[in-house]
Scaffold this active site. Structure first.
Site, PDB file in Angstrom:
ATOM      1  CG  HIS A   6      45.838  54.686  33.288  1.00 38.59           C
ATOM      2  ND1 HIS A   6      45.963  55.523  34.376  1.00 38.59           N
ATOM      3  CD2 HIS A   6      46.173  55.433  32.204  1.00 38.59           C
ATOM      4  CE1 HIS A   6      46.345  56.727  33.955  1.00 38.59           C
ATOM      5  NE2 HIS A   6      46.481  56.697  32.649  1.00 38.59           N
ATOM      6  CE1 TYR A   7      43.926  49.056  39.017  1.00 41.63           C
ATOM      7  CE2 TYR A   7      45.727  47.501  38.778  1.00 41.63           C
ATOM      8  CZ  TYR A   7      44.907  48.263  39.581  1.00 41.63           C
ATOM      9  OH  TYR A   7      45.073  48.249  40.933  1.00 41.63           O
ATOM     10  CB  THR A   8      39.256  49.980  34.234  1.00 37.35           C
ATOM     11  OG1 THR A   8      39.133  48.581  34.553  1.00 37.35           O
ATOM     12  CG2 THR A   8      39.404  50.160  32.736  1.00 37.35           C
ATOM     13  CD  GLU A  11      42.023  54.120  32.874  1.00 30.83           C
ATOM     14  OE1 GLU A  11      42.149  52.982  33.364  1.00 30.83           O
ATOM     15  OE2 GLU A  11      42.191  55.173  33.525  1.00 30.83           O
ATOM     16  CG  HIS A  15      48.253  56.236  36.700  1.00 31.55           C
ATOM     17  ND1 HIS A  15      46.956  56.198  37.142  1.00 31.55           N
ATOM     18  CD2 HIS A  15      48.664  57.526  36.853  1.00 31.55           C
ATOM     19  CE1 HIS A  15      46.599  57.410  37.547  1.00 31.55           C
ATOM     20  NE2 HIS A  15      47.619  58.230  37.376  1.00 31.55           N
ATOM     21  CG  ASP A  64      46.678  52.468  37.416  1.00 33.04           C
ATOM     22  OD1 ASP A  64      47.055  53.204  38.332  1.00 33.04           O
ATOM     23  OD2 ASP A  64      46.229  52.901  36.339  1.00 33.04           O
TER      24      ASP A  64
HETATM   25 ZN   LIG Z   1      45.534  54.879  36.348  1.00 35.15          ZN
END
Ligand SMILES: [Zn+2]
Length: 255
Positions: free
Chosen positions: A34-36, A99, A141, A151
């Site tokens: 993911h990215y935050t 993340e 994600h 993301d």
């Molecule tokens: Zn995510």
């Protein structure tokens, strides 16, 4: 709940309250990146460790490459939300979630830093060494929640990670500038595309009509595997890249 991180690479142990047992005693066999999507890594860490956020993850990597562990790998963290992959819908129970700090598309989507990518690569290899996770189940994600999530996005260097032994990657077929298939198209070619995406794991229905669901799945596929153009249209490059990927996975599966 262990009192120490699973990964020796995690220099911070910041227990998050949002976790529970993996349902059905499921062992993790997917790694989800993911990215935050938040302005700072500090605010992301704060949010991910608050009960009222309703979310959590196993690891957080900041732009300096520092790794924090929030939930034990044996536990079910709350990072995937409504998701589907290969017919499974409880993605939190089968996955480990990382993340990676990046403010994301809502905040100009800057490049990932070299320090965090080095840390992410090392952390992934470390996790893969402890858990039986096949290369094709190292996912974005956006792969498991097309349309709902973008993301870690089209700037995430999956090729670089694959060169380090993380995930399945094939060189994308060159973009030829053809229109390809798109929304509103119908027929056997659309159906073949749906079957191929479904075979790889994407949650698409085989209807032979190019609807919104298919468009979003193609977009997700492009964000991961054909990052040069993200338009949700199945041009020749997209379809050839998908075919290459299925062939690469089949080769891997028999090896
Ligand atoms: Zn995510």
């Amino acid at each position: 709940m262990t009192a120490a991180p699973d990964s020796p690479l995690a220099t911070l142990w910041c227990p998050a309250p949002n976790h529970e047992e993996r349902r059905g005693g499921r062992a993790p066999d997917m790694l989800l990146l993911h990215y935050t999507g938040m302005e700072t890594a500090e605010s992301a860490l704060d949010w991910l460790t608050r009960q009222e956020s309703g979310v959590s993850c196993h690891y957080l990597v900041d732009e300096e490459g520092r790794i924090a562990q929030l939930v034990a790998e044996s536990e079910r963290a709350w990072h995937a939300g409504q998701s589907t992959w290969a017919g499974e819908t409880d993605i939190n129970s089968c996955s480990i979630g990382i993340e990676i700090h990046n403010p994301g598309h809502d905040f100009d989507y800057p490049d990932f830093t070299d320090a965090e990518l080095r840390a992410v690569g090392a952390l992934c290899r470390d996790i893969l060494g402890r858990n039986a996770i096949p290369p094709d189940r190292v996912l974005a994600h956006s792969d498991v929640a097309p349309g709902r999530k973008r993301d870690p996005g089209e700037k995430f260097p999956w090729e670089r990670l694959a060169a380090e032994g993380v995930g399945l990657w094939v060189p994308p077929a060159p973009i030829e500038g053809d229109q390809g298939l798109g929304p509103g198209d119908e027929g056997v070619e659309v159906e073949a595309l749906q079957r191929d995406l479904l075979a790889y794991g994407y949650g698409v229905e085989v209807t032979s009509t190019y609807g919104t669901g298919l468009e979003k799945a193609v977009e997700a596929f492009q964000r991961h595997f054909r990052q040069g153009k993200i338009d949700g249209r199945a041009d020749a490059s997209t379809r050839k890249t998908l075919a290459r990927l299925l062939t690469a996975r089949a080769r891997f599966a028999v090896a």
